[in-house]
Design a protein around this motif. Structure first.
Motif, short mmCIF file in Angstrom:
data_model
loop_
_atom_site.label_atom_id
_atom_site.label_comp_id
_atom_site.label_asym_id
_atom_site.label_seq_id
_atom_site.Cartn_x
_atom_site.Cartn_y
_atom_site.Cartn_z
N LEU A 1 6.56 4.54 7.72
CA LEU A 1 6.23 5.59 6.85
C LEU A 1 4.63 5.72 6.91
CD1 LEU A 1 8.46 5.52 4.15
CD2 LEU A 1 8.80 6.93 6.13
N THR A 2 3.87 4.69 7.55
CA THR A 2 2.47 4.58 7.45
C THR A 2 1.90 6.00 7.97
OG1 THR A 2 2.44 2.25 7.92
CG2 THR A 2 0.42 3.35 8.24
N LYS A 3 0.94 6.18 7.20
CA LYS A 3 0.18 7.48 7.55
C LYS A 3 -0.73 7.25 9.22
CE LYS A 3 -1.03 9.21 2.86
NZ LYS A 3 -2.02 9.43 1.95
N CYS B 1 0.99 3.88 -3.11
CA CYS B 1 0.77 5.34 -2.82
C CYS B 1 1.69 6.19 -3.06
CB CYS B 1 0.29 5.34 -1.37
SG CYS B 1 -0.19 7.14 -0.80
N ARG B 2 2.95 5.73 -2.84
CA ARG B 2 4.15 6.86 -3.22
C ARG B 2 4.34 7.14 -4.62
NH1 ARG B 2 8.54 7.66 0.79
NH2 ARG B 2 10.21 8.35 0.08
N HIS C 1 8.45 13.31 -0.53
CA HIS C 1 8.62 12.47 0.53
C HIS C 1 10.17 12.97 1.48
CE1 HIS C 1 5.65 10.44 -1.68
NE2 HIS C 1 5.17 10.08 -0.73
N ASP D 1 0.85 -1.20 0.11
CA ASP D 1 -0.03 -0.03 0.19
C ASP D 1 0.94 1.32 -0.02
OD1 ASP D 1 -2.81 1.44 0.43
OD2 ASP D 1 -1.66 2.07 2.14
N THR D 2 1.81 1.22 0.77
CA THR D 2 2.99 2.42 0.91
C THR D 2 3.24 2.70 -0.52
OG1 THR D 2 3.33 1.94 3.10
CG2 THR D 2 4.74 3.33 2.29
#
Length: 397
Positions: free
Chosen positions: A197-199, A40-41, A392, A36-37
């Motif tokens: 780095l998870t939101k 998304c990045r 980032h 997911d990360t």
């Protein structure tokens, strides 16, 4: 997407930012969080992976991801043909359709955790070595992210993987132990686990039912050779419920991976506790945000899952870690995290009352240093340059 479009995907692969993703795709919360990360990045990049059809729902928000459905009828037929041919010809490789698909791509991202475990089965060892030889063949670019090395038993395995790492575009380990084993190789780097780095989630206001979040494993599956350890683990996790009740707390027992029998652990714990309004049993089904919110809203986290421990740290929750391997302990020590832990084999020594009491009284004490987020960003530094991603800098907010 079915096998019929594989050739089309391969022909389009001349773009600089198209990657095939190799990961553990068995609806495991930790691995899903890493993917997911990644997706998304890099919204401008294009990712392709072979996975069960349910992943189309899990990652349906990403238009930059194409999924080849491995449980479709057509895929199963082609996969059976490849595996049958492998058996008939007495070949270790390729042994499945995905092997052939991967070979059609020039850029391959291998993401996720305990990738390099030396297998005992000779045929599996032979297959893996041929897989890696093919993956790094010719002008292919291979990126290995968020890995740790081991357990391993032989120097021959270490030497074989050392040869692989030398030919990779990028190898980023998530623990210092693995990094120092291969730090003499110029393509090998270190960066904290990507899950750091998870939101972060905002805590839900006025949560009526306060609870402890417990992520479980199924020790008898592969984490403990001694069945006594498994039984003691079940007993101790059920005991946590009694300790939580003393403080007016409930417990959410959460299975991160049904494929690895975590749900069986829930059943066994429930059998010990019996009917109770303060014990809830949840099986992760691909809803990443739901699990993140549960962790955020909890009083504290007791985690036998590595990424449960990392996530609770990110969400600033009091955490107790039950380590079934050294990978989590390495990360705790590398980052000097204020997290108490115990090895799974020593589970009998857990003091449930003390753990729950500590969580109740230690609210808000675990604050991660900015250096941890910066280090986690190091996992992506090569891909950032390739995709010209400068957005980032440190922590994702």
């Amino acid at each position: 997407m079915d096998v019929a479009v594989i050739c089309e995907i391969s022909r389009e692969e001349t773009k600089m930012n198209k990657y095939y993703v190799v990961a553990y795709k068995e609806v495991n919360f930790g691995d899903d969080l890493l993917m997911d990360t990644l997706f998304c990045r890099y919204p401008e990049a294009e990712f392709v992976m072979t996975a069960p059809g349910c992943y189309r729902k899990i990652f349906n928000q990403y238009g930059n991801l194409k999924i080849i459905c491995r449980d479709s009828f057509i895929y199963k037929i082609f996969n059976k043909l490849v595996s049958s041919y492998s058996v008939i010809m007495h070949r270790d490789y390729p042994k499945c359709l995905e092997d052939i698909i991967i070979n059609s791509f020039k850029r391959i991202i291998y993401i996720g955790g305990s990738i390099f475990i030396e297998k005992e089965d000779a045929h599996q060892v032979s297959y893996e070595r041929k897989w890696w030889k093919k993956a790094i063949d010719g002008d292919k670019k291979v990126y290995i992210l968020d890995a740790n090395f081991g357990p391993f038993r032989s120097a021959s395995y270490t030497n074989a993987m050392q040869s692989v790492f030398k030919k990779c575009q990028d190898v980023c380990f998530r623990d210092q132990y693995s990094f120092h084993m291969f730090s003499h190789i110029k393509t090998v780097r270190y960066g904290n686990d990507i899950a750091f780095l998870t939101k972060t989630c905002k805590r839900t206001k006025n949560v009526s039912d306060k609870y402890v979040f417990v992520s479980v494993v199924y020790p008898a599956n592969n984490f403990a050779a001694d069945l006594n350890v498994h039984n003691e683990y079940i007993r101790k996790m059920a005991e946590m419920h009694k300790s939580a009740q003393k403080y007016g707390l409930g417990i959410k027992y959460v299975a991160f991976c049904k494929f690895e029998n975590d749900d069986k652990t829930l059943d066994e714990i429930k059998n010990v506790i019996g009917d109770s309004d303060t014990a809830e049993y949840i099986v992760y089904d691909g809803n990443i945000e739901e699990i993140k919110q549960m962790v955020t809203d909890s009083v504290g986290v007791i985690s036998a899952r590595f990424h449960g421990m990392v996530l609770s740290s990110v969400q600033n929750r009091p955490t107790f870690y039950i380590a079934y391997s050294t990978k989590g302990i390495n990360v705790i020590q590398d980052n000097h995290l204020d997290i108490n832990y115990i090895r799974l084999k020593d589970i009998k020594d857990i003091d449930s009352d003390r753990i729950i009491a500590s969580m109740v009284h230690d609210q808000g004490k675990l604050l991660l240093k900015e250096e941890i987020y910066k280090s986690a960003n190091e996992q992506f530094i090569i891909l950032d340059k390739e995709n010209r991603n400068t957005n980032h800098i440190s922590k994702i907010i």
